[in-house]
Design a protein around this motif. Structure first.
Motif, PDB file in Angstrom:
ATOM      1  N   ASN A 297      -5.549  -1.875  -7.830  1.00 11.33           N
ATOM      2  CA  ASN A 297      -5.626  -0.478  -8.280  1.00 11.33           C
ATOM      3  C   ASN A 297      -4.317  -0.376  -9.011  1.00 11.33           C
ATOM      4  OD1 ASN A 297      -6.202   2.232  -8.021  1.00 11.33           O
ATOM      5  ND2 ASN A 297      -4.372   2.367  -6.767  1.00 11.33           N
ATOM      6  N   ALA A 298      -3.186  -0.989  -8.340  1.00 12.14           N
ATOM      7  CA  ALA A 298      -1.763  -0.681  -8.933  1.00 12.14           C
ATOM      8  C   ALA A 298      -1.675  -0.928 -10.430  1.00 12.14           C
ATOM      9  CB  ALA A 298      -0.816  -1.383  -8.237  1.00 12.14           C
TER      10      ALA A 298
ATOM     11  N   ASP B  61       2.018   1.960  -3.395  1.00 12.68           N
ATOM     12  CA  ASP B  61       0.928   2.228  -4.295  1.00 12.68           C
ATOM     13  C   ASP B  61       0.529   3.785  -3.971  1.00 12.68           C
ATOM     14  OD1 ASP B  61      -1.952   3.044  -4.501  1.00 12.68           O
ATOM     15  OD2 ASP B  61      -1.980   0.807  -5.365  1.00 12.68           O
ATOM     16  N   SER B  62       0.761   4.310  -2.594  1.00 14.64           N
ATOM     17  CA  SER B  62       0.665   5.849  -2.469  1.00 14.64           C
ATOM     18  C   SER B  62       1.538   6.687  -3.133  1.00 14.64           C
ATOM     19  CB  SER B  62       0.539   5.934  -0.877  1.00 14.64           C
ATOM     20  OG  SER B  62      -0.876   5.130  -0.368  1.00 14.64           O
TER      21      SER B  62
ATOM     22  N   GLN C  36      -3.713   1.383 -12.677  1.00 17.27           N
ATOM     23  CA  GLN C  36      -2.829   2.618 -13.055  1.00 17.27           C
ATOM     24  C   GLN C  36      -1.831   2.213 -13.782  1.00 17.27           C
ATOM     25  OE1 GLN C  36      -3.846   5.225 -11.800  1.00 17.27           O
ATOM     26  NE2 GLN C  36      -5.726   4.638 -10.487  1.00 17.27           N
TER      27      GLN C  36
ATOM     28  N   ASN D  20       0.733  -1.085  -0.054  1.00 14.97           N
ATOM     29  CA  ASN D  20      -0.146  -0.076   0.022  1.00 14.97           C
ATOM     30  C   ASN D  20       0.859   1.298   0.007  1.00 14.97           C
ATOM     31  OD1 ASN D  20      -2.700   1.138   0.092  1.00 14.97           O
ATOM     32  ND2 ASN D  20      -1.963   2.045   2.402  1.00 14.97           N
TER      33      ASN D  20
ATOM     34  N   SER E 118       4.578  -2.155  -5.866  1.00 10.46           N
ATOM     35  CA  SER E 118       3.518  -2.608  -4.876  1.00 10.46           C
ATOM     36  C   SER E 118       3.035  -3.737  -5.566  1.00 10.46           C
ATOM     37  CB  SER E 118       2.547  -1.357  -5.109  1.00 10.46           C
ATOM     38  OG  SER E 118       1.153  -1.646  -4.446  1.00 10.46           O
ATOM     39  N   LEU E 119       2.940  -3.835  -6.812  1.00  9.87           N
ATOM     40  CA  LEU E 119       2.353  -4.955  -7.726  1.00  9.87           C
ATOM     41  C   LEU E 119       3.291  -6.457  -7.277  1.00  9.87           C
ATOM     42  CD1 LEU E 119      -0.241  -5.502  -9.022  1.00  9.87           C
ATOM     43  CD2 LEU E 119       1.080  -5.297 -11.114  1.00  9.87           C
TER      44      LEU E 119
ATOM     45  N   TYR F 176       4.432   1.752  -8.602  1.00 12.69           N
ATOM     46  CA  TYR F 176       3.385   0.883  -8.768  1.00 12.69           C
ATOM     47  C   TYR F 176       3.757  -0.480  -9.080  1.00 12.69           C
ATOM     48  CZ  TYR F 176      -0.428   4.502  -8.755  1.00 12.69           C
ATOM     49  OH  TYR F 176      -1.319   5.199  -8.207  1.00 12.69           O
TER      50      TYR F 176
ATOM     51  N   GLU G 236       0.831   7.036  -6.696  1.00 15.66           N
ATOM     52  CA  GLU G 236      -0.052   8.208  -6.832  1.00 15.66           C
ATOM     53  C   GLU G 236       0.443   9.446  -6.918  1.00 15.66           C
ATOM     54  OE1 GLU G 236      -4.460   9.232  -5.152  1.00 15.66           O
ATOM     55  OE2 GLU G 236      -3.608   7.394  -4.469  1.00 15.66           O
TER      56      GLU G 236
ATOM     57  N   ASN H  58      -3.139  -6.527  -5.955  1.00 12.71           N
ATOM     58  CA  ASN H  58      -3.306  -5.275  -5.844  1.00 12.71           C
ATOM     59  C   ASN H  58      -4.017  -4.591  -7.326  1.00 12.71           C
ATOM     60  OD1 ASN H  58      -3.636  -2.334  -5.575  1.00 12.71           O
ATOM     61  ND2 ASN H  58      -1.159  -2.347  -4.713  1.00 12.71           N
TER      62      ASN H  58
END
Length: 464
Positions: A453-454, A422-423, A457, A419, A444-445, A441, A426, A451
């Protein structure tokens, strides 16, 4: 129960609180201090006992900017508590034979424009939407609604599924979703201060949002209707709804049992007590069976928890980003017992005065200087959610460089968390640094291949 009888119940409960229950007195005495501790400007709460609305109380101000107090008709954002109302509406249609919970939604809608011709749509049912196993993300990041995984594969909390289900209900009944809510829930349950759509004529009754420092943010006057979050209501109205739900009113015993049956599991390893029924959270511990849901609209929060068997619990609404911070304190009073899983789920943004001090320092001196002093002087690290909260507060203030500095420190403190990367991704994306956004990203993945969202994005950043 009519509103006249509800009023009588309030009077009786007030006059005989000591004889009947100490819960209202405990809540009345405890809440002001909790609000001061957690910087919550306004709160409205209802207590349900033996399945009936027994007590309602309002605290603080609806708007810190104007000083207008919270009143009985102050309308709060229910946020995701809306989903439980939508589920209740779906249960009514299932009870009348108009909606089959296990029939593909595609059979009602055809190849929906949102989903297109993705073959996985054939496996999306109302049950999978209501148990958050339909395979959708919480919210789409592009025009098309895409799948994160095959329907039924696992739990993934999703507002998009509820929006899709509302379109099915509109198709079945021929009524707009907001009108259907009035006809099937608000009118029969005498919820006179509830609406799925913003009533601009009553805007002065809406409690505006307040950030985690207690500063007035902005009013909840968005006009779109959304089956996952757009309900505005009062503590009395929502308690009337919960009273009806707990009795199985308008849905019958078979569907009531199905609605409160454990059917999907958000985190079976870490939180085995937590599950989801049909549109509602469930918690089974040594002290009882609990139904619950939280609402998070950013700078406004709400929560209800009720003991299913005792038909006793609370629902409360706040106009604050910190509205879930006192959850553990309030649940210890009502319904009481052990809801450790619920508390862990909802207190991700618990107010921390040390975080407030750091944010004020960043605003005054800039993140570079403030973060250096924080790291040099700290005795222990903040939990990852605290720095994440700070970073997003700075992003909302358009202080992107400062936000990147905070998120970067969070990745240093918690490198194992998907997370935090990921933030940071962003924040770089907001700053127009595509290469850095992609790199974070991707990180994060790698840590969490699930994830969604990742993954989304990265597709967006790569132009796919």
């Amino acid at each position: 129960m009519s509103r006249i009888l509800v009023t009588l119940c309030f009077l009786i409960a007030t006059l005989a609180a000591g004889a009947q229950s100490s819960v209202p007195q405990q809540l009345s005495e405890r809440i002001p201090a909790l609000m001061a501790r957690d910087r919550i400007p306004g709160l409205s709460i209802a207590y349900i006992e033996n399945g009936q609305v027994a007590w309602v109380r309002h605290f603080g101000v609806a708007s810190k900017a104007t000083g207008v107090p919270v009143r009985a008709n102050t309308r709060f954002e229910a946020a995701s508590l809306t989903k439980v109302v939508t589920a209740y509406m779906a249960m009514q249609l299932a009870g009348s034979g108009q909606l089959d919970l296990d029939k593909p939604l595609r059979d009602y809608l055809g190849n929906n424009d949102d989903v297109g011709d993705d073959p996985r749509f054939a496996a999306v049912t109302a049950r999978r939407v209501l148990t958050h196993t339909a395979g959708f993300p919480n919210w789409r990041d592009s025009e098309k609604l895409t799948f994160l995984f095959a329907p039924g594969e696992r739990f993934e909390y999703s507002g998009e599924g509820f929006v899709l289900l509302s379109k099915v209900m509109e198709k079945i009944t021929g009524k707009p979703y907001a009108e259907l809510a009035v006809d099937s829930v608000f009118t029969p349950l005498e919820m006179i201060h509830s609406s799925m759509v913003c009533d601009t004529a009553s805007r002065q009754l809406y409690a505006p949002r307040h950030n985690w420092l207690g500063e007035t943010a902005y009013p909840a006057d968005y006009t779109n209707v959304n089956a996952a979050y757009s309900l505005r209501t009062t503590a009395t109205d929502y308690a009337l709804f919960l009273s009806a739900l707990l009795s199985g009113k308008r849905i019958g015993p078979v569907l009531f049992h199905d609605m409160l049956r454990r059917q999907s599991f958000p985190d079976p390893k870490e939180s085995p007590d937590l599950a989801w029924g049909l549109g509602i959270g469930l918690d089974s511990t040594s002290t009882g069976r609990y139904a619950w849901h939280w609402g998070d609209q950013g700078d406004s929060k709400a929560l209800f928890v009720v003991d299913i068997d005792k038909q006793q619990g609370i629902v409360y609404f706040t106009n604050s980003a910190n509205g879930l911070s006192p959850a553990a304190d309030l649940l210890a009073i009502a319904p009481g017992g052990n809801q450790e899983g619920i508390v862990k789920w909802v207190t991700y943004d618990k107010f921390d005065p040390a975080a407030e001090k750091l944010l004020l320092s960043i605003r005054k001196e800039g993140a570079a200087k403030a973060m250096k002093a924080y790291v040099a002087g700290r005795k222990e690290k903040f939990p990852e959610n605290v720095l994440n909260m700070l970073g997003y507060a700075l992003l909302r203030e358009k202080k992107t460089t400062d936000a990147i500095a905070v998120f970067t420190q969070n990745t240093a403190d918690h490198p194992e968390s998907a997370n935090v990367w990921d933030s940071l991704g962003e924040a770089y994306m907001e700053n127009g640094d595509k290469a850095s956004a992609i790199a974070n990203y991707e990180k994060s993945l790698r840590i969490n291949p699930n994830n969604g969202n990742a993954a989304q994005q990265l597709k967006k950043l790569r132009g796919k």
